[in-house]
Design a protein around this motif. Structure first.
Motif, PDB file in Angstrom:
ATOM      1  N   LYS A 292       0.546  -0.782  -0.190  1.00  0.00           N
ATOM      2  CA  LYS A 292      -0.129   0.335  -0.074  1.00  0.00           C
ATOM      3  C   LYS A 292       0.562   1.385   0.174  1.00  0.00           C
ATOM      4  CE  LYS A 292      -3.608  -2.778   0.421  1.00  0.00           C
ATOM      5  NZ  LYS A 292      -4.963  -2.165  -1.188  1.00  0.00           N
ATOM      6  N   VAL A 293       1.982   1.346   0.163  1.00  0.00           N
ATOM      7  CA  VAL A 293       2.896   2.262   0.302  1.00  0.00           C
ATOM      8  C   VAL A 293       4.266   2.100  -0.421  1.00  0.00           C
ATOM      9  CG1 VAL A 293       4.592   3.918   1.941  1.00  0.00           C
ATOM     10  CG2 VAL A 293       2.790   2.787   3.159  1.00  0.00           C
ATOM     11  N   ILE A 294       4.952   1.454  -0.240  1.00  0.00           N
ATOM     12  CA  ILE A 294       6.249   1.004  -1.055  1.00  0.00           C
ATOM     13  C   ILE A 294       6.227   1.102  -2.206  1.00  0.00           C
ATOM     14  CG2 ILE A 294       7.687  -0.098  -1.361  1.00  0.00           C
ATOM     15  CD1 ILE A 294       8.475  -1.111   1.711  1.00  0.00           C
ATOM     16  N   ILE A 295       5.676   0.219  -2.500  1.00  0.00           N
ATOM     17  CA  ILE A 295       4.980  -0.069  -3.829  1.00  0.00           C
ATOM     18  C   ILE A 295       4.823   0.824  -4.941  1.00  0.00           C
ATOM     19  CG2 ILE A 295       4.019  -1.885  -6.042  1.00  0.00           C
ATOM     20  CD1 ILE A 295       4.758  -4.365  -4.482  1.00  0.00           C
ATOM     21  N   PRO A 296       3.281   1.225  -4.555  1.00  0.00           N
ATOM     22  CA  PRO A 296       2.486   2.614  -4.636  1.00  0.00           C
ATOM     23  C   PRO A 296       3.442   3.154  -5.118  1.00  0.00           C
ATOM     24  CG  PRO A 296       0.991   1.506  -3.388  1.00  0.00           C
ATOM     25  CD  PRO A 296       2.011   0.878  -3.276  1.00  0.00           C
ATOM     26  N   PHE A 297       4.758   3.963  -4.032  1.00  0.00           N
ATOM     27  CA  PHE A 297       4.765   5.374  -4.419  1.00  0.00           C
ATOM     28  C   PHE A 297       6.698   4.872  -5.232  1.00  0.00           C
ATOM     29  CE2 PHE A 297       8.441   7.788  -3.604  1.00  0.00           C
ATOM     30  CZ  PHE A 297       8.154   9.449  -3.312  1.00  0.00           C
ATOM     31  N   ALA A 298       7.097   3.900  -5.458  1.00  0.00           N
ATOM     32  CA  ALA A 298       8.311   4.061  -6.123  1.00  0.00           C
ATOM     33  C   ALA A 298       7.939   3.030  -7.527  1.00  0.00           C
ATOM     34  CB  ALA A 298       8.882   2.322  -5.539  1.00  0.00           C
ATOM     35  N   LEU A 299       7.087   2.854  -7.678  1.00  0.00           N
ATOM     36  CA  LEU A 299       5.925   2.450  -9.046  1.00  0.00           C
ATOM     37  C   LEU A 299       6.980   3.261 -10.099  1.00  0.00           C
ATOM     38  CD1 LEU A 299       5.107  -0.747 -10.743  1.00  0.00           C
ATOM     39  CD2 LEU A 299       2.866   0.952 -10.114  1.00  0.00           C
ATOM     40  N   PRO A 300       6.655   4.366 -10.218  1.00  0.00           N
ATOM     41  CA  PRO A 300       7.106   4.510 -11.145  1.00  0.00           C
ATOM     42  C   PRO A 300       8.929   4.997 -11.893  1.00  0.00           C
ATOM     43  CG  PRO A 300       6.034   7.016  -9.634  1.00  0.00           C
ATOM     44  CD  PRO A 300       5.867   4.987  -9.249  1.00  0.00           C
ATOM     45  N   HIS A 301       9.401   4.844 -10.471  1.00  0.00           N
ATOM     46  CA  HIS A 301      10.811   4.172 -10.509  1.00  0.00           C
ATOM     47  C   HIS A 301      11.326   3.307 -10.804  1.00  0.00           C
ATOM     48  CE1 HIS A 301      11.887   8.305  -7.937  1.00  0.00           C
ATOM     49  NE2 HIS A 301      10.784   8.028  -7.592  1.00  0.00           N
ATOM     50  N   ILE A 302      10.106   1.981 -10.776  1.00  0.00           N
ATOM     51  CA  ILE A 302      10.903   0.978 -11.240  1.00  0.00           C
ATOM     52  C   ILE A 302      10.317   1.190 -12.322  1.00  0.00           C
ATOM     53  CG2 ILE A 302       9.930  -1.449 -11.509  1.00  0.00           C
ATOM     54  CD1 ILE A 302       8.931  -0.619  -7.881  1.00  0.00           C
ATOM     55  N   ILE A 303       9.118   1.436 -12.966  1.00  0.00           N
ATOM     56  CA  ILE A 303       8.793   1.816 -14.802  1.00  0.00           C
ATOM     57  C   ILE A 303      10.081   2.113 -14.977  1.00  0.00           C
ATOM     58  CG2 ILE A 303       7.686   1.906 -16.458  1.00  0.00           C
ATOM     59  CD1 ILE A 303       4.931   2.118 -13.980  1.00  0.00           C
ATOM     60  N   THR A 304      10.649   3.604 -14.673  1.00  0.00           N
ATOM     61  CA  THR A 304      12.065   3.769 -15.445  1.00  0.00           C
ATOM     62  C   THR A 304      12.833   3.208 -15.791  1.00  0.00           C
ATOM     63  OG1 THR A 304      11.139   6.167 -13.968  1.00  0.00           O
ATOM     64  CG2 THR A 304      13.404   5.600 -14.867  1.00  0.00           C
ATOM     65  N   GLY A 305      13.261   2.439 -14.059  1.00  0.00           N
ATOM     66  CA  GLY A 305      14.056   1.468 -13.703  1.00  0.00           C
ATOM     67  C   GLY A 305      13.934   0.352 -15.396  1.00  0.00           C
ATOM     68  N   LEU A 306      13.180  -0.506 -15.566  1.00  0.00           N
ATOM     69  CA  LEU A 306      12.226  -1.299 -16.733  1.00  0.00           C
ATOM     70  C   LEU A 306      12.911  -0.472 -18.157  1.00  0.00           C
ATOM     71  CD1 LEU A 306       9.375  -3.091 -15.318  1.00  0.00           C
ATOM     72  CD2 LEU A 306      11.595  -3.750 -15.174  1.00  0.00           C
ATOM     73  N   ARG A 307      13.146   0.880 -18.274  1.00  0.00           N
ATOM     74  CA  ARG A 307      12.716   1.003 -19.177  1.00  0.00           C
ATOM     75  C   ARG A 307      14.030   1.575 -19.350  1.00  0.00           C
ATOM     76  NH1 ARG A 307      10.610   7.415 -21.075  1.00  0.00           N
ATOM     77  NH2 ARG A 307      11.442   7.813 -23.129  1.00  0.00           N
ATOM     78  N   LEU A 308      14.862   1.706 -18.511  1.00  0.00           N
ATOM     79  CA  LEU A 308      16.880   2.026 -18.918  1.00  0.00           C
ATOM     80  C   LEU A 308      17.117   0.536 -19.238  1.00  0.00           C
ATOM     81  CD1 LEU A 308      17.496   4.278 -16.449  1.00  0.00           C
ATOM     82  CD2 LEU A 308      16.964   4.862 -18.485  1.00  0.00           C
ATOM     83  N   SER A 309      16.376  -0.632 -18.627  1.00  0.00           N
ATOM     84  CA  SER A 309      17.304  -2.202 -18.493  1.00  0.00           C
ATOM     85  C   SER A 309      16.905  -2.569 -19.868  1.00  0.00           C
ATOM     86  CB  SER A 309      16.522  -2.650 -17.301  1.00  0.00           C
ATOM     87  OG  SER A 309      16.756  -2.261 -16.170  1.00  0.00           O
ATOM     88  N   ILE A 310      15.384  -2.638 -20.402  1.00  0.00           N
ATOM     89  CA  ILE A 310      15.379  -2.982 -21.822  1.00  0.00           C
ATOM     90  C   ILE A 310      16.372  -2.082 -22.824  1.00  0.00           C
ATOM     91  CG2 ILE A 310      13.357  -1.675 -22.780  1.00  0.00           C
ATOM     92  CD1 ILE A 310      13.316  -5.015 -23.029  1.00  0.00           C
ATOM     93  N   GLY A 311      16.448  -1.201 -22.401  1.00  0.00           N
ATOM     94  CA  GLY A 311      17.473  -0.408 -23.157  1.00  0.00           C
ATOM     95  C   GLY A 311      18.971  -1.527 -23.417  1.00  0.00           C
ATOM     96  N   VAL A 312      19.396  -1.221 -22.522  1.00  0.00           N
ATOM     97  CA  VAL A 312      20.677  -1.992 -22.209  1.00  0.00           C
ATOM     98  C   VAL A 312      20.348  -3.311 -22.628  1.00  0.00           C
ATOM     99  CG1 VAL A 312      22.460  -2.675 -20.748  1.00  0.00           C
ATOM    100  CG2 VAL A 312      20.875  -0.743 -20.077  1.00  0.00           C
TER     101      VAL A 312
END
Length: 260
Positions: free
Chosen positions: A179-199
């Motif tokens: 309810k707190v950690i994942i919802p708040f961190a989700l945009p950052h996680i997706i940013t990381g996934l976006r960078l990772s798929i590029g790598v």
């Protein structure tokens, strides 16, 4: 108002056309300066059309259409990227929420993160006894760092007010995570996934050049051995286009889950 709206609607298209004109113009200029040693856009386009005419033919291990090559590469990329994400996201949640875990694991990350993807390939061969497994392994290792770091940063950036509210309501650890950690961190996680798929998409080309067999990287190397620069340039355009589409897909996800 309608004119302004129409202009804003077509502005991305106009910029896209402008970018294409600049790229083709620069490419044509380089072709002229090298006396066509670098094939011109028209020469490449003719070969590119031939490749697209039968993209999925299969005449044996070393003679497959560009569609088959691309599909094989994408399977490897998403296999390594998916495995990396399964490790990176939970580990990032742990590092971001625990100072002790951060102090223990961060030095390891800083040591391993700069290592070249190709340096991992022999270890992959040793571990999996096959080029296919080694290629997925190097994608796994090199693509997990952006997701891990961004996830940890997102978790570490949770405001103290959020933590206080969770404590006041007596959230269990699981409820606090969901309810707190994942919802708040989700945009950052997706940013990381976006960078990772590029790598991952960059690494696959180098990995397949080493492993051989089938894939877009192998296609580039095989085309070089056959001295077909038109095919190499066509493959570069395909690699760039697929990379752009992957990035746009994660960009859409990023905007979808961004905080208002």
């Amino acid at each position: 108002m309608k004119k302004l709206l129409n202009l804003q609607t077509y502005l991305p298209l106009l910029f896209g056309i402008g970018s294409a004109v600049i790229l083709i113009g620069a490419w044509w200029g380089i072709s002229v300066l090298t006396n066509s040693e670098i094939p011109s856009p028209l020469m490449t386009w003719a070969v590119f059309n031939e490749m697209l005419a039968t993209p999925f033919y299969d005449y044996g291990p070393n003679d497959k259409g560009i569609g088959n090559q691309l599909v094989s590469s994408l399977i490897r990329v998403f296999s390594g990227f998916g495995l990396g994400s399964l490790v990176a996201i939970p580990l990032g949640l742990l590092i971001g929420s625990s100072k002790t875990a951060f102090r223990l694991i961060n030095p390891i990350i800083q040591i391993l993160r700069p290592v070249s993807p190709l340096a991992w390939f022999p270890l992959g061969l040793l571990a999996f006894k096959a080029a296919e497994g080694a290629t997925i392994f190097i994608i796994f290792v090199t693509s997990l760092w952006p997701t891990l770091i961004n996830t940890a940063f997102g978790v570490a950036s949770i405001p103290q007010d959020h933590k206080n509210v969770a404590k006041a309501y007596g959230f269990s650890r699981w409820k606090y995570i969901t309810k707190v950690i994942i919802p708040f961190a989700l945009p950052h996680i997706i940013t990381g996934l976006r960078l990772s798929i590029g790598v991952a998409w960059m690494v696959i080309v180098a990995g397949e050049m080493l492993s051989g067999g089938v894939g877009i990287g192998f296609f580039v190397w095989d085309s070089w051995n056959a001295l077909s620069l038109e095919k190499i340039l066509s493959a570069i355009l395909i690699i760039g286009t697929v990379g752009l589409l992957l990035d746009k897909g994660f960009d859409w996800l990023q905007k979808r889950f961004a905080f208002a």
